[in-house]
Design an enzyme around this catalytic site. Structure first.
Site, PDB file in Angstrom:
ATOM      1  N   ARG A  97      11.583  -1.397  11.184  1.00  0.00           N
ATOM      2  CA  ARG A  97      10.522  -1.079  12.140  1.00  0.00           C
ATOM      3  C   ARG A  97      10.448  -2.146  13.225  1.00  0.00           C
ATOM      4  NH1 ARG A  97       5.203   0.238   8.674  1.00  0.00           N
ATOM      5  NH2 ARG A  97       4.343  -0.977  10.386  1.00  0.00           N
TER       6      ARG A  97
ATOM      7  N   LYS B 135       0.830  -1.218   0.000  1.00  0.00           N
ATOM      8  CA  LYS B 135       0.000   0.000   0.000  1.00  0.00           C
ATOM      9  C   LYS B 135       0.859   1.259   0.000  1.00  0.00           C
ATOM     10  CE  LYS B 135      -2.138  -0.808   3.935  1.00  0.00           C
ATOM     11  NZ  LYS B 135      -1.563  -2.084   4.387  1.00  0.00           N
TER      12      LYS B 135
ATOM     13  N   ARG C 272      -9.267   1.517   8.895  1.00  0.00           N
ATOM     14  CA  ARG C 272      -8.845   0.161   9.238  1.00  0.00           C
ATOM     15  C   ARG C 272      -9.920  -0.585  10.005  1.00  0.00           C
ATOM     16  NH1 ARG C 272      -3.035   0.743   9.030  1.00  0.00           N
ATOM     17  NH2 ARG C 272      -1.909  -1.139   9.586  1.00  0.00           N
TER      18      ARG C 272
ATOM     19  N   ARG D 294      11.665  -6.002   5.223  1.00  0.00           N
ATOM     20  CA  ARG D 294      11.383  -4.607   4.869  1.00  0.00           C
ATOM     21  C   ARG D 294      12.244  -3.634   5.674  1.00  0.00           C
ATOM     22  NH1 ARG D 294       5.350  -2.146   5.280  1.00  0.00           N
ATOM     23  NH2 ARG D 294       5.634  -2.322   7.533  1.00  0.00           N
TER      24      ARG D 294
ATOM     25  N   ARG E  58      -0.271  -8.743  13.593  1.00  0.00           N
ATOM     26  CA  ARG E  58      -0.845  -7.723  12.705  1.00  0.00           C
ATOM     27  C   ARG E  58      -1.735  -8.359  11.639  1.00  0.00           C
ATOM     28  NH1 ARG E  58       4.526  -5.241  11.046  1.00  0.00           N
ATOM     29  NH2 ARG E  58       3.420  -4.083   9.441  1.00  0.00           N
TER      30      ARG E  58
END
Ligand code: ADP
Length: 188
Positions: free
Chosen positions: A155, A13, A88, A122, A166
């Site tokens: 992160r 996204k 969300r 990531r 998540r």
């Protein structure tokens, strides 16, 4: 153009939104980036947000809505926006409907297996928020952002344990938005 990007964490996204933003001349608004910025600045909002982010839980709807309303007051959002990571929950979508129209909802479909692989590799720029990946989307120089020269970090919520949480949270609380927008808007 007012766009909402839907999809599980790690579906891309943010990457797509950051590329579409200059093409369409509208801001890329990531509620996750706003919270991370507040955490970095050490604000009261940042402290509250951190207590949820660290475990992969959602920040309460009323706090998210205040942040979104504040952000939309800025001049650059007049022509539209690309929301990444908002709404969300059904509650957020219902509240948002009262303050803005949405022209397009783009749903990105990616399997759990790929999400876990992508998120655990990531990396992000600590300065401009650009997203990289040590397997698929490397920076030219290790640890340095191609776009702004900022330093690259991982992160805290991109660990396997938090990624799995998540994904669960996404399935329970965010996935129902696909049908919600199928009924109301042109969902792509
Ligand atoms: P990702 O899509 O990769 O999970 P984000 O940067 O969009 O990452 O979000 C990171 C975290 O910020 C979420 O796990 C959640 O704690 C919080 N967050 C971001 N946007 C929202 C939102 N709209 N509602 C509630 N919590 C949010």
């Amino acid at each position: 153009m007012r766009i909402v990007m839907l999809g599980p964490p790690g579906s891309g996204k943010g990457t797509y939104a950051s590329r579409l933003s200059p093409t369409l001349g509208i801001p890329h608004i990531s509620t996750g980036d706003i919270f991370r910025e507040e955490i970095k600045k050490g604000t009261e909002l940042g402290a509250i947000a951190e207590s949820y982010l660290k475990d992969g839980q959602l920040v309460p709807d009323n706090i998210v809505m205040d942040v979104v309303k504040e952000r939309l007051k800025r001049e650059d959002a007049r022509k539209g926006f690309i929301f990444d990571g908002f709404p969300r929950t059904i509650e957020q979508a219902d509240s948002f409907e009262k303050i803005s129209k949405i022209d397009k909802v783009i749903n990105i479909v990616v399997s759990d297996e790929i999400v876990i692989k992508r998120l655990s590799s990531r990396r992000q720029c600590s300065k401009c928020g650009a997203i990289y990946n040590i397997l698929f989307l490397k920076t030219k120089k290790e640890g340095v952002c191609d776009k702004c020269g900022g330093s690259i970090y991982q992160r805290k919520d991109d660990t396997i344990e938090v990624i799995k949480e998540r994904l669960e949270v996404y399935k329970k609380q965010t996935q129902p938005l696909i049908n919600y927008y199928k009924k109301k808007n042109p969902l792509r």
